[in-house]
Scaffold this active site. Structure first.
Site, PDB file in Angstrom:
ATOM      1  N   SER A 139      -6.435  -3.706   2.627  1.00 33.46           N
ATOM      2  CA  SER A 139      -7.245  -2.815   3.226  1.00 33.46           C
ATOM      3  C   SER A 139      -7.919  -3.554   4.785  1.00 33.46           C
ATOM      4  O   SER A 139      -6.833  -3.794   5.347  1.00 33.46           O
ATOM      5  CB  SER A 139      -9.145  -2.794   1.772  1.00 33.46           C
ATOM      6  OG  SER A 139      -9.287  -1.711   2.655  1.00 33.46           O
ATOM      7  N   ASP A 393      -5.343   8.021  -1.236  1.00 28.05           N
ATOM      8  CA  ASP A 393      -6.225   6.760  -1.326  1.00 28.05           C
ATOM      9  C   ASP A 393      -6.569   7.834   0.022  1.00 28.05           C
ATOM     10  O   ASP A 393      -6.321   7.788   1.651  1.00 28.05           O
ATOM     11  CB  ASP A 393      -5.409   5.687   0.114  1.00 28.05           C
ATOM     12  CG  ASP A 393      -6.794   4.746   0.212  1.00 28.05           C
ATOM     13  OD1 ASP A 393      -8.118   4.580  -0.070  1.00 28.05           O
ATOM     14  OD2 ASP A 393      -5.800   3.608   1.145  1.00 28.05           O
ATOM     15  N   HIS A 418      -5.063   3.070  -2.494  1.00 24.48           N
ATOM     16  CA  HIS A 418      -5.756   2.230  -1.720  1.00 24.48           C
ATOM     17  C   HIS A 418      -4.961   0.588  -2.297  1.00 24.48           C
ATOM     18  O   HIS A 418      -4.937  -0.059  -3.784  1.00 24.48           O
ATOM     19  CB  HIS A 418      -7.606   1.647  -2.500  1.00 24.48           C
ATOM     20  CG  HIS A 418      -7.921   1.514  -0.844  1.00 24.48           C
ATOM     21  ND1 HIS A 418      -7.439   1.831   0.145  1.00 24.48           N
ATOM     22  CD2 HIS A 418      -8.686  -0.490  -0.519  1.00 24.48           C
ATOM     23  CE1 HIS A 418      -8.354   0.426   0.686  1.00 24.48           C
ATOM     24  NE2 HIS A 418      -8.971  -0.337   0.362  1.00 24.48           N
TER      25      HIS A 418
END
Length: 466
Positions: A139, A393, A418
């Site tokens: 991320s 995601d 994710h």
């Protein structure tokens, strides 16, 4: 100890407060936390696997990135998880860290410099000067891994950037993309599911100012009393669907709260279980908000905090740090509009962001700065970066989905949410993530091999014979 039977030791590094201004704090320092494990390290020769910590407590990332340890075991690596300044226990000014102007030392550039300095000094301390460094992150942490390879290729040999939205956060792309892709996850389970969500939000809108009815339908602790409370309710509900889409793993997880296996499917089962759409909507949101401690009622403003990140900043001190970053360098002007997505229209334009950030932090964002500073989509002169993304995601399409060269490689994981690939191996893993991890392992082993120092011990041998 960080956790029972943990391979990690918790340590603190004396870090420079301001890398870029010799006048501001002189050479003042703070204590930056990191976790280190030499359990698998081939002393002095094995590579260094360095996780570039992101917006949270570093132990949460260490607990949810088992792949890095599994890979360290295969490749004899030293593993370091570094905590990002202003998060977790790495608060430069303690509880004053979020006051102005002290919060001004929270920038992407300072965080990268922290990691560069930490890697350099720890390598010296551990007599690991010749050990190649591979950075890992998920991320925003994946964005930092990319940036480390761009800014400090003298220190970092390669980067695995999992689910790193380096384009959307730099203002490259469509503001409708994120919530469109959240919607697509529910639509993929069943078109009836996203239709039911849409219809439920419509019913909520039709209740308008019937605040008592809204309170009872959603089990709210206090009745709403103004349109801003309904806006807050919409944001809280939209955030629940976002979380379930991001964390749509094939087994239950304890990352950013507790999540059951296949939460999107579970949410759809609840949305479609009967005619009372508002009760269904409430119970679907409860998958997220009721997961850690069962609540007797929902407190609108305590469970969800609206901020400069429309996908949510979380709660507690870490959410303040992320809000500030979203008000300065990280651009998250995502909107829902009820046309390309199933949510109520909620805009967050550059003008909205400017207004909010000026009021909340006394800062004016500089759109375009992150793109200028960290290259945006003009990455062709970089090398040795893996961009992995999961098709489930909603962040994926804000990142790099196609390989840009033979050493800028996109790996797409159809059944992945994710950064699923950073998680440890699990019996429930889809085949696509098992393959992705294998490909990542091979690429990283190749980078390490190429960067191994050529030890020229015999002065009689010239390396030109290779």
């Amino acid at each position: 100890p960080v956790m029972k039977d943990s391979p990690f030791t918790e340590k603190f590094f004396t870090q420079t407060l301001d890398h870029f201004n010799f006048n501001s704090f002189g050479n003042g320092t703070f204590c930056q936390r990191y976790l280190i494990s030499d359990k698998f390290w081939q002393n002095g020769s094995g590579p260094v696997f360095f996780y570039t910590g992101n917006e949270g407590d570093i132990s949460d990332f260490a607990l949810n990135s088992g792949f890095i340890l599994e890979l360290a075991e295969q490749q004899g690596a030293l593993v370091i998880f570094a905590e990002h300044r202003y998060y977790g226990a790495s608060l430069p000014f303690g509880k004053d860290s979020f006051s102005r102007p002290l919060v001004g030392l929270l920038t992407v550039e300072q965080a990268l410099a922290d990691y560069a300095v930490m890697i350099t000094e720890l390598k010296q301390q551990l007599q690991a000067d010749n050990c190649p460094v591979i950075v890992f992150g998920g991320s925003y942490g994946g964005m930092l891994s990319v940036y480390m390879r761009l800014k400090y290729p003298n220190i970092v040999t390669g980067a695995l950037a999992a689910s790193a939205p380096i384009l959307s956060t730099a203002g490259v792309g469509d503001p409708r993309q994120f919530f469109r892709d959240v919607t697509a996850d529910y639509e993929a389970v069943s078109p009836q599911c996203s239709a039911a969500v849409r219809a439920a939000f419509q019913q909520l809108q039709d209740l308008a100012a019937q605040y008592r009815r809204i309170q009872s339908a959603f089990a709210l602790c206090q009745p709403p009393s103004a349109p801003r409370d309904i806006h807050q309710l919409n944001g809280l509900l939209r955030n629940a669907f976002t979380f379930m889409a991001m964390l749509d793993y094939p087994y239950s997880t304890h990352f950013m709260g507790n999540m059951p296996a296949h939460p999107v499917k579970m949410g759809c089962d609840i949305m479609l279980r009967g005619p009372d759409l508002l009760a269904n909507l409430r119970d679907t949101a409860a998958i997220v908000y009721n997961s850690s401690t069962p609540l007797s009622c929902f407190d609108l403003y305590n469970l969800y905090v609206e901020c400069a990140d429309p996908t949510g900043c979380g709660l507690g001190p870490n959410s303040l740090a992320w809000d500030y970053q979203a008000c300065t360098e990280v651009e998250l002007c995502f909107e829902s509009n009820n046309v390309t997505d199933m949510f109520p229209p909620m805009s967050f334009s550059q003008a909205d962001r400017r207004r909010y950030c000026s009021e909340r932090w006394g800062v004016t964002p500089r759109p375009g700065w992150l793109r200028l500073q960290f290259w945006g989509d003009a990455l062709s002169s970089a090398s040795n970066i893996i961009f992995s993304n999961g098709d489930l995601d909603p962040w994926a399409n804000g990142g790099v989905r196609r390989s840009l060269s033979s050493s800028l490689i996109a790996i797409n994981i159809p059944e992945g949410a994710h950064h699923l690939d950073l998680r440890g191996a699990n019996d429930e893993d889809p085949e696509s993530v098992v393959r992705a991890r294998k490909q990542e392992a091979e690429l990283i082993a190749g980078w390490i091999q190429i960067s191994a120092p050529i030890l020229d011990t015999d002065p009689g041998l010239s390396s030109s014979t290779e």
